[in-house]
Motif scaffolding. Sequence first.
Motif, PDB file in Angstrom:
ATOM      1  N   TRP A 423       0.872  -1.055   0.277  1.00  0.00           N
ATOM      2  CA  TRP A 423      -0.087  -0.186  -0.126  1.00  0.00           C
ATOM      3  C   TRP A 423       0.909   0.650   0.181  1.00  0.00           C
ATOM      4  CZ3 TRP A 423       0.196  -3.684   3.642  1.00  0.00           C
ATOM      5  CH2 TRP A 423       0.770  -3.536   5.175  1.00  0.00           C
ATOM      6  N   LYS A 424       2.360   1.241   0.070  1.00  0.00           N
ATOM      7  CA  LYS A 424       2.644   2.543   0.277  1.00  0.00           C
ATOM      8  C   LYS A 424       3.567   2.491  -1.222  1.00  0.00           C
ATOM      9  CE  LYS A 424       4.625   3.784   4.422  1.00  0.00           C
ATOM     10  NZ  LYS A 424       4.130   5.082   4.465  1.00  0.00           N
ATOM     11  N   ASP A 425       4.294   1.213  -1.609  1.00  0.00           N
ATOM     12  CA  ASP A 425       5.574   0.923  -2.815  1.00  0.00           C
ATOM     13  C   ASP A 425       5.155  -0.833  -3.529  1.00  0.00           C
ATOM     14  OD1 ASP A 425       7.070   1.059  -4.441  1.00  0.00           O
ATOM     15  OD2 ASP A 425       8.345   1.370  -3.256  1.00  0.00           O
ATOM     16  N   ASN A 426       4.695  -0.592  -4.200  1.00  0.00           N
ATOM     17  CA  ASN A 426       5.052  -2.329  -5.161  1.00  0.00           C
ATOM     18  C   ASN A 426       5.574  -2.223  -6.516  1.00  0.00           C
ATOM     19  OD1 ASN A 426       2.912  -0.845  -6.464  1.00  0.00           O
ATOM     20  ND2 ASN A 426       1.286  -1.876  -6.355  1.00  0.00           N
ATOM     21  N   ILE A 427       7.016  -1.222  -6.957  1.00  0.00           N
ATOM     22  CA  ILE A 427       7.155  -1.049  -7.566  1.00  0.00           C
ATOM     23  C   ILE A 427       8.431  -1.386  -7.427  1.00  0.00           C
ATOM     24  CG2 ILE A 427       7.655   0.377  -9.764  1.00  0.00           C
ATOM     25  CD1 ILE A 427       5.445   1.968  -8.668  1.00  0.00           C
ATOM     26  N   PRO A 428       9.192  -2.845  -8.042  1.00  0.00           N
ATOM     27  CA  PRO A 428      10.032  -3.373  -7.993  1.00  0.00           C
ATOM     28  C   PRO A 428      10.979  -2.163  -8.857  1.00  0.00           C
ATOM     29  CG  PRO A 428       9.232  -5.324  -9.124  1.00  0.00           C
ATOM     30  CD  PRO A 428       7.842  -3.360  -8.884  1.00  0.00           C
ATOM     31  N   PRO A 429      12.439  -2.477  -7.904  1.00  0.00           N
ATOM     32  CA  PRO A 429      13.322  -2.058  -8.832  1.00  0.00           C
ATOM     33  C   PRO A 429      13.748  -2.582 -10.285  1.00  0.00           C
ATOM     34  CG  PRO A 429      14.436  -3.198  -6.781  1.00  0.00           C
ATOM     35  CD  PRO A 429      12.189  -2.813  -6.861  1.00  0.00           C
ATOM     36  N   GLN A 430      14.544  -1.888 -10.876  1.00  0.00           N
ATOM     37  CA  GLN A 430      15.443  -2.733 -12.288  1.00  0.00           C
ATOM     38  C   GLN A 430      16.702  -3.829 -11.682  1.00  0.00           C
ATOM     39  OE1 GLN A 430      14.179  -2.619 -15.170  1.00  0.00           O
ATOM     40  NE2 GLN A 430      12.560  -1.132 -14.636  1.00  0.00           N
ATOM     41  N   PRO A 431      16.186  -4.602 -12.592  1.00  0.00           N
ATOM     42  CA  PRO A 431      17.247  -6.125 -11.897  1.00  0.00           C
ATOM     43  C   PRO A 431      18.675  -5.438 -12.577  1.00  0.00           C
ATOM     44  CG  PRO A 431      16.239  -6.530 -14.161  1.00  0.00           C
ATOM     45  CD  PRO A 431      15.310  -5.333 -13.623  1.00  0.00           C
ATOM     46  N   PRO A 432      19.583  -6.026 -11.604  1.00  0.00           N
ATOM     47  CA  PRO A 432      20.995  -5.804 -11.400  1.00  0.00           C
ATOM     48  C   PRO A 432      21.762  -6.056 -13.138  1.00  0.00           C
ATOM     49  CG  PRO A 432      20.991  -6.668  -9.583  1.00  0.00           C
ATOM     50  CD  PRO A 432      19.902  -7.149 -10.563  1.00  0.00           C
ATOM     51  N   LEU A 433      22.656  -5.282 -13.306  1.00  0.00           N
ATOM     52  CA  LEU A 433      23.050  -5.419 -14.815  1.00  0.00           C
ATOM     53  C   LEU A 433      24.626  -6.054 -14.824  1.00  0.00           C
ATOM     54  CD1 LEU A 433      22.672  -1.982 -16.305  1.00  0.00           C
ATOM     55  CD2 LEU A 433      21.223  -3.944 -16.433  1.00  0.00           C
ATOM     56  N   ASN A 434      24.991  -6.474 -16.000  1.00  0.00           N
ATOM     57  CA  ASN A 434      26.080  -6.883 -15.954  1.00  0.00           C
ATOM     58  C   ASN A 434      26.699  -8.239 -15.135  1.00  0.00           C
ATOM     59  OD1 ASN A 434      26.600  -6.159 -18.741  1.00  0.00           O
ATOM     60  ND2 ASN A 434      27.074  -4.299 -17.623  1.00  0.00           N
ATOM     61  N   LEU A 435      26.382  -8.898 -14.030  1.00  0.00           N
ATOM     62  CA  LEU A 435      26.857 -10.052 -13.474  1.00  0.00           C
ATOM     63  C   LEU A 435      28.092 -10.510 -13.324  1.00  0.00           C
ATOM     64  CD1 LEU A 435      26.040 -11.052 -10.412  1.00  0.00           C
ATOM     65  CD2 LEU A 435      24.909 -12.792 -11.472  1.00  0.00           C
ATOM     66  N   ARG A 436      29.322 -10.508 -13.207  1.00  0.00           N
ATOM     67  CA  ARG A 436      30.138 -10.724 -13.441  1.00  0.00           C
ATOM     68  C   ARG A 436      30.944 -11.370 -12.305  1.00  0.00           C
ATOM     69  NH1 ARG A 436      29.501  -5.782 -13.802  1.00  0.00           N
ATOM     70  NH2 ARG A 436      31.296  -4.558 -12.946  1.00  0.00           N
ATOM     71  N   ALA A 437      31.685 -12.204 -12.338  1.00  0.00           N
ATOM     72  CA  ALA A 437      32.824 -12.949 -11.224  1.00  0.00           C
ATOM     73  C   ALA A 437      34.384 -13.702 -11.514  1.00  0.00           C
ATOM     74  CB  ALA A 437      32.594 -14.230 -10.906  1.00  0.00           C
ATOM     75  N   GLU A 438      35.022 -13.076 -10.519  1.00  0.00           N
ATOM     76  CA  GLU A 438      36.321 -13.326 -10.660  1.00  0.00           C
ATOM     77  C   GLU A 438      36.778 -14.345  -9.087  1.00  0.00           C
ATOM     78  OE1 GLU A 438      38.351 -10.055 -11.388  1.00  0.00           O
ATOM     79  OE2 GLU A 438      37.896  -8.924  -9.272  1.00  0.00           O
TER      80      GLU A 438
END
Length: 534
Positions: A423-438
Amino acid sequence: MPRYLSKNIKKVALRQTVPVLCTWLLILTLFNGRTRFEDETGPATAPKREFRGVWIATVDNIDWPSQKNLKPEKQREEFKALLDFHRGNGLNAVFVQVRAAGDAFYAKSAEPWSEWLTGRQGKEPVPFYDPLEFMIEESHSRGLEFHAWLNLNRLVHKSSVSVSQYNLCYLKPEWVLEYDGYKLFDFGIPEVRDFIVESVVNVVRNYDVDGIHFDDYFYPYQVAGKTLRDDGTFRTYGKGFSNKADWRRDNVDKLIKAVHDGIQQTNARVKFGVSPFGVWRNKRDTPEGSETFGGMTSYDHLYADARKWLREGWLDYIVPQVYFSFGFGRVPYANLVDWWTENAFGKHLYIGHAAYRVGAEDVDRNWNSKVELPNQLRFLREKGALGSAFFSSRSLKRNTYGITDSLRNEFYRLPALVPTMPWKDNIPPQPPLNLRAEINENDVLELEWDTPEAARDNEKPWYYVLYRFDADERPTNHDPAKIKGIAYKGNKITDPDARPGGRYQYFLTAVDRLHNESRPAGPLKLRLQAADKE
């Protein structure tokens, strides 16, 4: 799938530049496959979303600071240590008392500095700092929600030894009622309610709080032989009411609604919650009451109609003080939890626990049982309450009967996200970009990503959650045992448990200020193996 994933399978070998006994070879597979991150429910070790809070009381130096005249540097050290302790026990929120009695633990206030901060009411910290700004920043850096707890009724506490000439009891004596050694606001005066609302709005406007919190003190707890003398106010403002009790309740109703409206107009993201006395009304007094037989109720004796506030939508959450044991015959714990569960009206219900009663000398001997509080936690989860809060910080520090160990090692061993408030906020954020690992210089797997664009409500992520699954597991988002890390600062998380020989799939989500979770970035599929020594 996220747009950065390649349609072709790629293998990337990353070797460390720092000599170690066993260098790793990281086989990194990025592909546009059909692995899905299911949004579903199912068996889980513990709730993935659960409010886990603690009250940090400042009045009379109950919890913080440990004494009145500590130097600011020592105050800050103590507070950071408290946060580290509670974060280490799995908590995710704090209620910090920033107005205790006509005073303030923050600089931007119309009321004087608290004596329990500096030793004398009205004296500012030397060297100067703003405790509220500091406390909020430190809480947020640890992933803790910060709820500013204000005692709205008191101007002078009975334990006060220093009262500033700028305290409202001197500046506005016509606003004051004296009762049992306290000086209290007269809620029947419209200007008093306006002042309280403006005090709350001032905090919301000037500080980055997550919530505003009131406790159970509205009209005072009744003391035998004492009379609250507001007859004159009733004669002036009580037209249309046949009795003083209904008028007093209406005064508090008006105050709660005005605070809700003020918060909503100033910063609609900020939550508003109250922690009333546990019993609203007994069933013997009204059909809507609980199966309890207590002598005192919030509605009849403190003039606080919390059930109405929930029904009208003036609160975002309620934390009833269910400070009773299962075996207390007049007010059984289970009966009250059942009642509040049925009367939350779609808002969040967190149960307030009497950690201070565990193992204490008490007329209710049930608190001498080592399983009383753990059983309370199990019960509220079964009933669907969304979390808990404990009074108070020093009681958890005391760890009587190992109650804090139980939180750390059992109930709160796994992380939990704070429940959402659609009831206060139901809009999720955008997903993260360029997930990578090292493999980093410490021979530990490190995952990194880029910040996404703002969502359509113009919000960017507040933190990130990393999930890890074995290669043959079906990824789902409901089990906190699969959370390998949460990043409250920066865009990196390490997975120190990842080992050579492991075949893993990682997903990363972004979470906004009100804990809405994005679609995942991933899967990032990794096979780790040890390389030959160079």
